[in-house]
Design a protein around this motif. Structure first.
Motif, short mmCIF file in Angstrom:
data_model
loop_
_atom_site.label_atom_id
_atom_site.label_comp_id
_atom_site.label_asym_id
_atom_site.label_seq_id
_atom_site.Cartn_x
_atom_site.Cartn_y
_atom_site.Cartn_z
N SER A 110 0.84 -1.37 0.04
CA SER A 110 0.15 0.04 0.12
C SER A 110 0.89 1.27 0.04
CB SER A 110 -0.91 -0.08 1.24
OG SER A 110 -0.36 0.03 2.33
N TRP A 111 2.39 1.00 -0.10
CA TRP A 111 3.33 2.29 -0.15
C TRP A 111 3.67 1.98 -1.81
CZ3 TRP A 111 8.15 2.42 3.06
CH2 TRP A 111 8.73 3.67 3.00
N GLU A 149 0.24 -3.72 4.03
CA GLU A 149 1.57 -3.64 4.21
C GLU A 149 2.31 -2.31 4.18
OE1 GLU A 149 5.38 -6.36 3.63
OE2 GLU A 149 4.66 -5.51 1.87
N HIS A 150 2.97 -1.87 5.12
CA HIS A 150 3.83 -0.28 5.15
C HIS A 150 2.47 0.60 5.04
CE1 HIS A 150 7.54 -1.91 5.33
NE2 HIS A 150 7.30 -2.93 4.08
N PHE A 151 1.48 0.62 5.61
CA PHE A 151 0.31 1.50 5.24
C PHE A 151 0.47 2.88 5.64
CE2 PHE A 151 -3.53 4.06 6.29
CZ PHE A 151 -3.95 3.94 5.40
N GLY A 154 3.09 4.49 3.60
CA GLY A 154 2.62 4.60 2.42
C GLY A 154 1.76 5.76 2.53
N TYR A 155 0.86 5.96 3.59
CA TYR A 155 -0.07 7.13 3.74
C TYR A 155 0.62 8.50 3.87
CZ TYR A 155 -4.03 10.03 5.47
OH TYR A 155 -5.16 10.85 5.74
N LYS A 156 1.70 8.44 4.69
CA LYS A 156 2.55 9.84 4.69
C LYS A 156 3.07 10.13 3.37
CE LYS A 156 3.66 8.78 9.64
NZ LYS A 156 4.68 8.28 10.51
N ALA A 157 3.61 9.08 2.50
CA ALA A 157 4.00 9.55 1.52
C ALA A 157 3.09 9.68 0.15
CB ALA A 157 5.27 8.40 1.07
#
Length: 539
Positions: A110-111, A149-151, A154-157
């Protein structure tokens, strides 16, 4: 409508058998997995993630068996289908869909950075993999969920893309979209803010949290996510997991069931009767992994409700809530009053009462015992973590210590040669039992093991009481420097009922200190079993 019916439902998802198995040094057998899975079901967990069918023979074998759960849903883990092929033509996905499981949890990127670098596919292709994989699970009539994964990274990026992964999964029929802090670097404030923003767009009862513990915040992050709206929580027994571990389910469960703000708002599949099995469940995992339990673990550790300071003990004896945040019996634990050279009269009285030792009309007994402890600790003994040795000392000073045998002498030899590079130890122990001298030789992989074998040989008449006794931990501490330093040895022993006790020995000779602790451990076991000092001779 009952009060419980008005509470919101929280779902607990255990991934000990999958994410926990990624811990360095952990390798569950199929039988281990079956035992742990059954225990988790009996505890009341909603989902038990059993592993990754097709990834290794153990997991494939585990999922080939039928699991008759009374509560939990067996869940298979895997990856979304590979890009460039259909879900129906992906062998890995087929293995997962064919497993004996009621639910399937697939990990998905998800990133956007990981989609580009790790998968090397387009962002749109990744969304297609999520959608088609979820639809395949639903078509196989299994409950579908996606671990994003790495949500949080990923959300910050790229928040729009991270959100599109959730939206795609839910629209395709996923029951849950789980927000994973895969690197474990997100802090509770960020978790709360991000999940709060998500809850305004998605229903909270469709979202979960999967936190890693790389900043020691996995439990805090899980609670923050619940506060912000998620209704599924993933974790592992004893916080097992890769690197620094996962959210500790053994800490989360009692917090959810006992703490205001959670207990009065949410319900789980675990009730207060189940909760009393918590410590036993935690110890089961340590036993399977052959690990020493963490004595300082919250809720279930031996020291979680241990009190040492005299002022503390005095207050606890009046009202336990003065220094205890919950009743230890609620989680299957027990209060322990420690004794040491810092102990006061309250400590001694409480410890004697807990051990069932009566001083009767002897008004000076407590002071004598307290003085004896302080004298012993001046020599290097420590009784705050050797409760069994304290009880033996108390009985000795009260004149109530049974005499099962007297040690006449012992000697130990350790031999090594090039032909047999593994050193072997031989011990000879002579005891006097009821006026009769008995000598036995024992062999072992070290001096303590050899002494144990020899003394057990001498004590054949007590064999039925010692058969289930085993040494589970051995610790040595040097109290001052130099080759002639005083050595303190702690031995932890356990029996077939899961009860454990600790004894201490002190000497300038490490073998002598070890023998003292071993001797005390055996005497304590016999005394605990209520054995008469003069049983019928069964030699």
């Amino acid at each position: 409508m009952s009060e419980n019916d008005s509470l919101e439902r929280l779902y607990l998802f255990d991934t000990t058998l999958r994410d926990g198995q990624q811990t360095a040094g952990v390798d569950f057998s199929v039988d281990d997995k079956i035992t742990i899975a059954k225990t988790l079901d009996e505890l009341g967990l909603d989902y038990v993630e059993g592993g990754y069918p097709g990834a290794n023979p153990t997991d494939t074998n585990f999922f080939s068996k039928s699991h008759d759960f009374s509560h939990a849903k067996m869940t298979a883990f895997g990856m979304t289908k590979r890009a460039g092929r259909s879900a129906a033509n992906d062998p890995g996905l087929a293995q997962i869909l064919g497993a004996e499981a009621q639910a399937v949890c697939l990990v998905a990127k998800s990133w956007d950075y990981h989609v580009d670098v790790a998968l090397k596919i387009s962002l749109e292709e990744n969304l297609e993999c999520i959608s088609e994989s979820v639809k395949a699970i639903v078509e196989h009539e299994k409950e579908a969920m996606i671990d994003c994964e790495h949500f949080f990274d990923g959300y910050k990026a790229n928040p729009d893309y991270a959100l599109s992964c959730i939206e795609t999964a839910l629209e395709a029929g996923a029951r849950w979209a789980v927000l994973c802090d895969t690197n474990g670097g997100t802090l509770p404030g960020d978790v709360y803010d991000i999940v709060t923003a998500l809850s305004a767009r998605f229903q909270g009862d469709r979202l979960g949290i999967h936190a890693h513990n790389d900043t020691e915040n996995a439990v805090s992050n899980s609670l923050a996510a619940i506060d912000a709206g998620v209704r599924q929580v993933q974790g592992t027994l004893n916080g097992l997991g890769e690197r620094c571990g996962n959210a500790n389910m053994v800490s989360l469960i009692p917090s959810l069931l006992l703490k205001p703000g959670y207990a009065d708002k949410y319900k789980t599949g675990i009730n207060l009767a189940h909760l009393k099995k918590l410590k036993k469940t935690s110890l089961l995992l340590d036993e399977i992994l052959n690990r020493t339990p963490n004595r300082h673990a919250p809720y279930v550790g031996d020291n979680a409700f241990a009190h040492k300071g005299g002022i503390h003990v005095s207050a606890v004896m009046k009202d336990p809530s003065t220094y205890e945040h919950v009743d230890p019996e609620q989680v299957g634990n027990a209060r322990i009053i420690l004794v040491s050279d810092q102990a006061g009269r309250s400590n001694i009285l409480a410890r004697l009462e807990a051990a069932g030792i009566s001083v009767g009309e002897d008004k000076s007994a407590v002071e004598r015992i307290l003085s004896g402890i302080k004298d012993k600790e001046l020599e290097g003994y420590s009784f705050d973590s050797a409760g069994a040795s304290f009880e033996l000392l108390a009985h000795e000073m009260l004149g109530t210590l049974p005499t099962y045998f007297n040690v006449l002498n012992y000697e130990v030899k350790v031999a090594w040669d090039e032909a047999n590079p593994a050193p072997r130890a031989t011990a000879i122990v002579s005891l006097n039992i009821d006026g009769q001298s008995v000598t036995t030789t024992g062999e072992g992989n070290g001096p303590v093991n050899a002494l144990d074998m020899a003394i057990r040989g001498d004590l054949r008449r007590y064999a039925p009481y010692l058969a289930d006794m085993r040494l589970v931990d051995f610790k040595v501490r040097i109290l001052n420097t130099g080759t002639g330093a005083v050595t303190r040895v702690f031995i932890e022993s356990a029996d077939g009922e899961g009860q454990s006790w600790r004894t201490v020995g002190v000497s300038e000779n490490i073998v002598a200190a070890s023998f003292q602790a071993l001797h005390d451990s055996i005497v304590y076991k016999l005394m605990k079993e209520g054995v008469s000092p003069n049983p019928a001779n069964t030699d």
